[in-house]
Scaffold this motif. Structure first.
Motif, PDB file in Angstrom:
ATOM      1  N   ALA A  17       0.831  -1.201   0.000  1.00 44.70           N
ATOM      2  CA  ALA A  17       0.000   0.000   0.000  1.00 44.70           C
ATOM      3  C   ALA A  17       0.869   1.257   0.000  1.00 44.70           C
ATOM      4  O   ALA A  17       0.564   2.235  -0.699  1.00 44.70           O
ATOM      5  CB  ALA A  17      -0.933  -0.004   1.204  1.00 44.70           C
ATOM      6  N   LEU A  18       1.971   1.226   0.774  1.00 46.79           N
ATOM      7  CA  LEU A  18       2.888   2.369   0.764  1.00 46.79           C
ATOM      8  C   LEU A  18       3.489   2.577  -0.621  1.00 46.79           C
ATOM      9  O   LEU A  18       3.621   3.701  -1.097  1.00 46.79           O
ATOM     10  CB  LEU A  18       4.010   2.153   1.790  1.00 46.79           C
ATOM     11  CG  LEU A  18       3.637   2.346   3.249  1.00 46.79           C
ATOM     12  CD1 LEU A  18       4.795   1.952   4.140  1.00 46.79           C
ATOM     13  CD2 LEU A  18       3.261   3.800   3.486  1.00 46.79           C
ATOM     14  N   ASN A  21       0.872   4.074  -2.908  1.00 52.43           N
ATOM     15  CA  ASN A  21       0.702   5.505  -2.612  1.00 52.43           C
ATOM     16  C   ASN A  21       1.884   6.318  -3.123  1.00 52.43           C
ATOM     17  O   ASN A  21       1.721   7.429  -3.618  1.00 52.43           O
ATOM     18  CB  ASN A  21       0.522   5.725  -1.114  1.00 52.43           C
ATOM     19  CG  ASN A  21      -0.836   5.268  -0.651  1.00 52.43           C
ATOM     20  OD1 ASN A  21      -1.770   5.195  -1.447  1.00 52.43           O
ATOM     21  ND2 ASN A  21      -0.953   4.934   0.618  1.00 52.43           N
ATOM     22  N   MET A  24       1.530   6.664  -6.845  1.00 48.76           N
ATOM     23  CA  MET A  24       0.411   7.550  -7.170  1.00 48.76           C
ATOM     24  C   MET A  24       0.816   9.010  -6.953  1.00 48.76           C
ATOM     25  O   MET A  24       0.474   9.880  -7.744  1.00 48.76           O
ATOM     26  CB  MET A  24      -0.807   7.203  -6.317  1.00 48.76           C
ATOM     27  CG  MET A  24      -1.494   5.916  -6.731  1.00 48.76           C
ATOM     28  SD  MET A  24      -2.805   5.418  -5.603  1.00 48.76           S
ATOM     29  CE  MET A  24      -3.894   6.816  -5.656  1.00 48.76           C
ATOM     30  N   THR A  25       1.570   9.268  -5.881  1.00 49.59           N
ATOM     31  CA  THR A  25       1.959  10.637  -5.539  1.00 49.59           C
ATOM     32  C   THR A  25       3.072  11.143  -6.444  1.00 49.59           C
ATOM     33  O   THR A  25       2.962  12.205  -7.046  1.00 49.59           O
ATOM     34  CB  THR A  25       2.423  10.709  -4.068  1.00 49.59           C
ATOM     35  OG1 THR A  25       1.392  10.194  -3.248  1.00 49.59           O
ATOM     36  CG2 THR A  25       2.744  12.136  -3.672  1.00 49.59           C
ATOM     37  N   ARG A  31      -4.335   4.386  -9.221  1.00 46.12           N
ATOM     38  CA  ARG A  31      -4.159   3.264  -8.290  1.00 46.12           C
ATOM     39  C   ARG A  31      -3.928   1.965  -9.060  1.00 46.12           C
ATOM     40  O   ARG A  31      -3.076   1.157  -8.709  1.00 46.12           O
ATOM     41  CB  ARG A  31      -5.357   3.128  -7.364  1.00 46.12           C
ATOM     42  CG  ARG A  31      -5.243   1.978  -6.378  1.00 46.12           C
ATOM     43  CD  ARG A  31      -6.319   2.025  -5.319  1.00 46.12           C
ATOM     44  NE  ARG A  31      -6.192   3.155  -4.426  1.00 46.12           N
ATOM     45  CZ  ARG A  31      -5.331   3.222  -3.409  1.00 46.12           C
ATOM     46  NH1 ARG A  31      -4.515   2.240  -3.182  1.00 46.12           N
ATOM     47  NH2 ARG A  31      -5.284   4.284  -2.638  1.00 46.12           N
TER      48      ARG A  31
END
Length: 124
Positions: A17-18, A21, A24-25, A31
Motif C-alpha cells: 500500500a505504501l 501511494n 500515485m503521488t 491506483r
C-alpha cells in the motif's frame, strides 16, 4: 532443487500500500497503474539471478557443474527445464491451429513458381 525466493520489501500488504501511494503521488499514476507497476517490479526481482548462487547442473562433457548464475528456480537459463506444453483444451487447440497455419505458410512459400517450371522446360 526448490526455488529460493528472496524476501522483497513490498511483500506485506502494508508495504505494498505504501508503494502504491508512492507511485500515485510521485509517479503520477492511478491506483490501478501503480498496482500493476508494483507487480511488475516484483516479477522482475524474482527473475533476477540470486547473488552468489550457481546453476550446478552436471555437464556430460566435462563432468563439472555449470557455473552460470542461477535463476529463481535454482538453474541457469540453459538448464531451467523443458516446457510442459499446453495443458488445457484451449491451449492444445491453439497449438494445433498454429501448426496448421505454419504448415500452410511453408507450403505456399515452397511451391515451385510457374516461371521456374517453364525455365526448366526450356532448358531440357
Amino acid at each position: 532443487m526448490s526455488p529460493k525466493l528472496r524476501p522483497l520489501p513490498y511483500d506485506t500488504p502494508e508495504s505494498r500500500a505504501l508503494g502504491i501511494n508512492f507511485w500515485m503521488t510521485w509517479g503520477g499514476m492511478t491506483r490501478q497503474q501503480a498496482s500493476k507497476h508494483i507487480t511488475r517490479l516484483r516479477h522482475a526481482a524474482l527473475l533476477r539471478p540470486m547473488p552468489g548462487e550457481v546453476c550446478g547442473a552436471h555437464a556430460r562433457t566435462t563432468g563439472k557443474p555449470c557455473q552460470a548464475p542461477a535463476g529463481p528456480n535454482g538453474r541457469c537459463k540453459l538448464h531451467g527445464g523443458k516446457s510442459t506444453g499446453p495443458r488445457t483444451l484451449e491451449g492444445k487447440a491453439r497449438t494445433v491451429e498454429a501448426l496448421q497455419t505454419g504448415l500452410r505458410l511453408w507450403r505456399d512459400n515452397h511451391r515451385p513458381d510457374e516461371q521456374i517450371e517453364s525455365a526448366v522446360e526450356v532448358l531440357y
